[in-house]
Design a protein around this motif. Sequence first.
Motif, mmCIF file in Angstrom:
data_model
loop_
_atom_site.group_PDB
_atom_site.id
_atom_site.type_symbol
_atom_site.label_atom_id
_atom_site.label_comp_id
_atom_site.label_asym_id
_atom_site.label_seq_id
_atom_site.Cartn_x
_atom_site.Cartn_y
_atom_site.Cartn_z
ATOM 1 N N ALA A 1 0.850 -1.206 0.000
ATOM 2 C CA ALA A 1 0.000 0.000 0.000
ATOM 3 C C ALA A 1 0.881 1.251 0.000
ATOM 4 C CB ALA A 1 -0.922 -0.009 1.215
ATOM 5 N N LYS A 2 1.961 1.209 0.801
ATOM 6 C CA LYS A 2 2.869 2.379 0.858
ATOM 7 C C LYS A 2 3.657 2.496 -0.456
ATOM 8 C CE LYS A 2 3.169 3.423 5.658
ATOM 9 N NZ LYS A 2 2.969 2.385 6.646
ATOM 10 N N LEU A 3 4.011 1.351 -1.029
ATOM 11 C CA LEU A 3 4.707 1.369 -2.320
ATOM 12 C C LEU A 3 3.810 2.025 -3.373
ATOM 13 C CD1 LEU A 3 7.049 0.571 -4.189
ATOM 14 C CD2 LEU A 3 6.006 -1.697 -4.423
ATOM 15 N N TYR A 4 2.521 1.667 -3.349
ATOM 16 C CA TYR A 4 1.591 2.253 -4.326
ATOM 17 C C TYR A 4 1.469 3.759 -4.109
ATOM 18 C CZ TYR A 4 -2.317 3.077 -7.390
ATOM 19 O OH TYR A 4 -3.096 3.560 -8.415
ATOM 20 N N ARG A 5 1.437 4.184 -2.839
ATOM 21 C CA ARG A 5 1.340 5.632 -2.551
ATOM 22 C C ARG A 5 2.584 6.373 -3.034
ATOM 23 N NH1 ARG A 5 0.183 6.463 3.485
ATOM 24 N NH2 ARG A 5 0.786 8.595 2.952
ATOM 25 N N LEU A 6 3.739 5.734 -2.893
ATOM 26 C CA LEU A 6 4.980 6.350 -3.375
ATOM 27 C C LEU A 6 4.950 6.470 -4.906
ATOM 28 C CD1 LEU A 6 7.779 7.452 -2.625
ATOM 29 C CD2 LEU A 6 8.668 5.132 -2.704
ATOM 30 N N ILE A 7 4.481 5.419 -5.566
ATOM 31 C CA ILE A 7 4.342 5.452 -7.036
ATOM 32 C C ILE A 7 3.394 6.572 -7.439
ATOM 33 C CG2 ILE A 7 3.377 4.156 -9.010
ATOM 34 C CD1 ILE A 7 4.455 1.579 -7.538
ATOM 35 N N ASP A 8 2.286 6.703 -6.690
ATOM 36 C CA ASP A 8 1.290 7.742 -6.965
ATOM 37 C C ASP A 8 1.893 9.137 -6.811
ATOM 38 O OD1 ASP A 8 -1.406 7.865 -7.798
ATOM 39 O OD2 ASP A 8 -1.932 8.775 -5.861
ATOM 40 N N MET A 9 2.714 9.312 -5.758
ATOM 41 C CA MET A 9 3.355 10.615 -5.530
ATOM 42 C C MET A 9 4.302 10.963 -6.679
ATOM 43 S SD MET A 9 5.990 11.738 -2.528
ATOM 44 C CE MET A 9 7.435 11.104 -3.362
ATOM 45 N N VAL A 10 5.117 9.992 -7.096
ATOM 46 C CA VAL A 10 6.057 10.231 -8.201
ATOM 47 C C VAL A 10 5.280 10.513 -9.493
ATOM 48 C CG1 VAL A 10 7.835 9.141 -9.648
ATOM 49 C CG2 VAL A 10 7.919 8.881 -7.161
ATOM 50 N N ASN A 11 4.148 9.834 -9.653
ATOM 51 C CA ASN A 11 3.334 9.978 -10.864
ATOM 52 C C ASN A 11 2.701 11.361 -10.990
ATOM 53 O OD1 ASN A 11 2.096 8.554 -13.231
ATOM 54 N ND2 ASN A 11 0.221 9.207 -12.201
ATOM 55 N N SER A 12 2.454 12.013 -9.842
ATOM 56 C CA SER A 12 1.721 13.279 -9.875
ATOM 57 C C SER A 12 2.592 14.459 -10.319
ATOM 58 C CB SER A 12 1.141 13.575 -8.484
ATOM 59 O OG SER A 12 2.205 13.751 -7.558
ATOM 60 N N THR A 13 3.834 14.218 -10.621
ATOM 61 C CA THR A 13 4.752 15.297 -11.013
ATOM 62 C C THR A 13 5.320 15.031 -12.403
ATOM 63 O OG1 THR A 13 5.360 15.615 -8.704
ATOM 64 C CG2 THR A 13 6.883 16.494 -10.335
ATOM 65 N N ARG A 14 5.446 16.129 -13.186
ATOM 66 C CA ARG A 14 6.135 16.029 -14.483
ATOM 67 C C ARG A 14 7.606 16.327 -14.224
ATOM 68 N NH1 ARG A 14 4.808 14.123 -19.371
ATOM 69 N NH2 ARG A 14 5.942 15.794 -20.395
ATOM 70 N N TRP A 15 8.412 15.276 -14.139
ATOM 71 C CA TRP A 15 9.823 15.437 -13.771
ATOM 72 C C TRP A 15 10.668 15.985 -14.917
ATOM 73 C CZ3 TRP A 15 11.194 14.691 -8.731
ATOM 74 C CH2 TRP A 15 10.236 14.058 -7.920
ATOM 75 N N ALA A 16 10.366 15.585 -16.141
ATOM 76 C CA ALA A 16 11.200 15.972 -17.286
ATOM 77 C C ALA A 16 11.206 17.480 -17.491
ATOM 78 C CB ALA A 16 10.715 15.269 -18.554
ATOM 79 N N THR A 17 10.076 18.141 -17.197
ATOM 80 C CA THR A 17 9.996 19.589 -17.449
ATOM 81 C C THR A 17 10.340 20.417 -16.207
ATOM 82 O OG1 THR A 17 7.623 19.414 -17.006
ATOM 83 C CG2 THR A 17 8.292 19.411 -19.311
ATOM 84 N N MET A 18 10.530 19.747 -15.068
ATOM 85 C CA MET A 18 10.887 20.482 -13.854
ATOM 86 C C MET A 18 12.321 21.004 -13.956
ATOM 87 S SD MET A 18 11.095 19.066 -9.961
ATOM 88 C CE MET A 18 9.487 18.355 -9.840
ATOM 89 N N GLY A 19 12.575 22.181 -13.440
ATOM 90 C CA GLY A 19 13.919 22.777 -13.511
ATOM 91 C C GLY A 19 14.959 21.878 -12.861
#
Length: 496
Positions: A105-123
């Motif tokens: 469940a915590k692994l899924y929440r971590l995946i969800d957190m990473v998913n909610s951000t566009r990393w490629a376009t972040m400075g």
Amino acid sequence: MNPTAPIISKVWSFCTTLRDDGVSYGDYLEQLTYLIFLKMADEYAGPPYNRDVGIPPEYRWPTLRAKRGAELEVHYVELLRKLGTRRGMLGQIFTKAQNKIQDPAKLYRLIDMVNSTRWATMGADVKGDIYEGLLERNAEDTKSGAGQYFTPRPLIRAMVECVRPEPLKTIADPACGTGGFFLAAYDFINNQANYKLDKAQKAFLKNQTFHGNEIVASARRLCLMNMFLHNIGEIDGESPISPNDALVAPPPRSFDYVLANPPFGKKSSMSFTNEEGEQETDELTYNRQDFWATTSNKQLNFVQHIRTMLKITGRAAVVVPDNVLFEGGAGETIRRKLLENTDLHTILRLPTGIFYAHGVKANVLFFDNREASPHPWTKEVWYYDYRTNIHHTLKKKPLGYGDLVEFVQCYHPANRHQRTPTWDAANNPEGRWRSYSYQELIARDKTSLDLFWLKDKSLTDLDNLPEPDELAEEIIENLEAGLNSFRQVLAGLKTP
């Protein structure tokens, strides 16, 4: 408000949640590394990039998002194992990767957190700040031992400010840990106040400037991700960090600059099982024809190796423990050769209490390589004593860049041949900056470079003692340093 503040606080708050489950900063950092890499690979696979990073379809980001519970855990473990066998940057990031988050469940929440951000376009500065912050906290967690791969960033910055690396030149670190020297050099060259880079210079800085070795898989992974998040290297490129032991063979090429803080363990050794099935440790001596002396002292070997890594015009700044300055035998040979064959022009003496590895008394050697000559290249060595009467502690009084500004000014990076001492026997006996001639140094017993001239005030001025907790920390540091020395003596006695 900083638009990226929510993601930073999310990353930190989740770390706290996992720590309650017994997941360390280091483990959290590794899992975050895998997931951010997979998410960025997914972003780069779509428009406008349309790049294939080499991740098979069955292990791409959407497959993690589609699963829950035990099914997610099984899939994640298999994904980590399979990706560790791939080539290039991908394989190096996932080498020996393991799942440390036991609650799906915590692994899924971590995946969800990473998913909610566009990393490629972040400075790159924001991504880099998040990651560097995690690395520093991981280093502070002294029980994990991660501090040995983390050099204090203010010290690195001061070293880079002195060396002033230029565009279109190569920079190497034979024991690069989490990549601190690379990032500081990248920031220096990329800073518009220092250089206005054209397109070719920017491409060279991103893809051809940096070259490192790191034998510890977890540190190498963190280094690669740290560099990548700071915009160094390509997600589908080759790894600029080799997993090979740098000391085993002469470097395959030479470099313009070497910036390094090699590991502090004194003896090089390897474990093996003898005929009776018992574990034995064998001292490791690197038999290198290009070394001046054969020794099992790891630091002395790194100093010799770094000299072989430099182009004829190459320059080095390297952190070494005190024993490199005074040890006899091979140490004396190496110091003499260094004074003769390179221009060893500067030594910065560092205080205790600044490294995450306890009990370390260290210095920074700055030397420039030179072509062969019948006359010694070193004419004088300038010393800056930032140890005597200096008290730092990691918690209450950590080293800051401001503490080293005077040293950088004295070093005079614009033209180091125009230096003026601050020490004067009559007018300023407390000056921290002075030089010794080659003749003075070569005449010393064992060519010892272990020099001090300031009086220790704590021996004479009882009114000006540091705070009790600072004193206690310093006593612990000195005891740790003494214990380390005794361990090395014992290791020497045990070897046949």
